[in-house]
Motif scaffolding. Sequence first.
Motif, short mmCIF file in Angstrom:
data_model
loop_
_atom_site.label_atom_id
_atom_site.label_comp_id
_atom_site.label_asym_id
_atom_site.label_seq_id
_atom_site.Cartn_x
_atom_site.Cartn_y
_atom_site.Cartn_z
N SER A 1 -5.06 6.86 29.38
CA SER A 1 -5.88 5.67 29.54
C SER A 1 -7.15 5.79 28.45
CB SER A 1 -6.48 5.12 30.79
OG SER A 1 -5.36 5.25 31.62
N VAL A 2 -7.65 4.45 28.18
CA VAL A 2 -8.44 4.25 27.15
C VAL A 2 -9.75 2.96 27.89
CG1 VAL A 2 -9.21 3.58 24.90
CG2 VAL A 2 -7.13 4.88 25.30
N SER A 3 -11.01 3.63 27.72
CA SER A 3 -11.98 2.63 28.04
C SER A 3 -13.09 2.61 26.73
CB SER A 3 -12.89 3.15 29.12
OG SER A 3 -12.24 2.92 30.31
N GLY B 1 -18.70 3.47 37.17
CA GLY B 1 -18.07 4.01 36.10
C GLY B 1 -16.99 3.07 35.46
N GLN B 2 -17.33 1.84 35.27
CA GLN B 2 -16.47 0.83 34.88
C GLN B 2 -15.93 1.36 33.45
OE1 GLN B 2 -19.22 -0.27 36.42
NE2 GLN B 2 -18.82 -2.16 37.62
N ALA B 3 -16.76 1.77 32.49
CA ALA B 3 -16.59 2.17 31.31
C ALA B 3 -16.14 3.78 30.97
CB ALA B 3 -17.76 1.89 30.21
N ILE C 1 -3.27 0.47 29.67
CA ILE C 1 -3.79 1.48 28.88
C ILE C 1 -5.33 1.42 29.07
CG2 ILE C 1 -4.24 2.35 26.74
CD1 ILE C 1 -1.51 1.84 25.81
N LEU C 2 -5.88 0.15 29.08
CA LEU C 2 -7.32 -0.27 28.97
C LEU C 2 -8.15 -0.59 30.04
CD1 LEU C 2 -6.96 -3.11 26.13
CD2 LEU C 2 -7.69 -0.75 25.84
N ALA C 3 -9.20 -0.05 30.09
CA ALA C 3 -10.08 -0.10 31.16
C ALA C 3 -9.81 0.54 32.58
CB ALA C 3 -10.56 -1.51 31.27
N PRO C 4 -9.58 1.70 32.90
CA PRO C 4 -8.95 2.38 33.99
C PRO C 4 -10.12 2.41 34.98
CG PRO C 4 -9.40 4.11 32.24
CD PRO C 4 -9.24 2.70 31.72
#
Length: 525
Positions: free
Chosen positions: A84-86, A96-98, A508-511
């Motif tokens: 996953s990617v942030s 921890g959102q980012a 993929i985004l923002a796990p």
Amino acid sequence: MEISLLYSGVNALILLLILSSPYKIIQKPIDFGSLNLLPTTDMASTDFGRLQFNPPGSVLKPQTPEDISLLLSFLSSSSFSQVSVSARGAGHSIYGQAQALDGIVIEMGSLPLEIEVHKNGEMESGLSYVDASGGALWIEVLKETMKVGLAPRSWTDYLYLTIGGTLSNGGISGQTFKHGPQIANVLELDVVTGKGEMVTCSPTKSSELFYAVLGGLGQFGIITRARIPLQQAPKKVRWQRAFYDDFETFTKDQELLISIPELVDYVEGFVVLNEQSLHSSAVAFPAHLEFKPEFVRNGRFKVYYCIEFAIHVNQVESIHVEKIVKGISRMLSYMQSHLYSVEVSYLDFLNRVSMEEEILRSKGLWEVPHPWLNMFVPRSGIKKFMNFLMESISPNEFEGPILVYPLLSDKWNTNASVALPRAIETGKERIMYVVGVLRSINPAICKMDCLNQILHEHHQIAQAASRPHIGARQYLAHHPSRIDWHEHFDSKWTRFAERKAHFDPLHILAPGQGIFPRVIVDLQE
């Protein structure tokens, strides 16, 4: 970094070796170019909240938006179904959102700083605007635009946040009642979707992606450029503070102020719990106010309130502004003789929180846990909410401001992804309040058990306030489960999920938001 513990398989090992190489290495059929994926993860493991610590497997420091596109294109079309990617901007999130546990964090500040101002008359539209890279800070944008006497209309209280970060959430401050949130002040975006597609979007071009990304919590794409409209920047600001000992009078006067946007340019307010909150963020005001509140009366804590409002001042308008201030003052019902006024530069006014930051840093109270709670509360439920909130607070021990100020529903575009209270989205109410409980925790006084108790209390407050008798909604939300997120978005959930399936089908985004679990690809199908 133990690569074998993060990703399985020979191909995964090859990928990470390629991406972490400082050299240009070509791996067919993908040319990774100059991608520089580093195992330096310390900064990407934490944020301003100091509540979550989730180390990524690697950190990407992109040099161009194409680098981001290349990474996401590969991940969305390969066997790396667990990665996953942030996107990380200034790292000012709370929960921890980012962050991306064992995944990849993209440091947006690594992109070249690009801020290009277009003045009225240079373009066919005749509209002044600025094009800024997604990793640019708002303070950087402000300083650049003010060189030609211009500035964006809508702000956040703290300017050391990135363009992409605030537009992914909302972006609110005391100007929001007049100009709307920052997400309502965008002309165009460049976005890299979860599929790696690079898209330029606007209200008339790829509009579904445009509105999805605005307030979309990073779920649909990564903002690499934003076009922001500009207005004439005032020379100075007349900044007023008025004190109250009654909550209903306090909110009544705030609503009066936002009803005259032709005169007033900024409205906020805060709760005065103790001496610390009395002087919080008041660097520009006298150190010794004539206001001497009794915080304990007849053995009980007494709470006060303060309204802040501001009027823009141009050099030729000083006398006119003085008349406006006097006229407005006569309309308000503040405590007798407790109206204070200062005149500051526009830059100093917008950058006021940084002065408070310097003080907190000097006391060692900046890089500490910040269990913040931010709520959007309908006008009909604000008194109940505040009563409920104050029952959970010990006024003499609370450190940090509690902000309370009104916004107008018609300044928000419901096509954007941000979730508002049901009464606001359905048009039953026009006014909602922002309530920001912005605690700073001194680790020497409040240990882990104390911090966990505060977090538990905030969760209970948010849960109770979301029920119909108050009808509030979290802003900068943090929820423990997908069911909670479903309830958070309410009637917008179906559209939110459909947008996710279209722009980031593998999740993929923002796990770090915890909304959508990563889709695992079965290669045998």
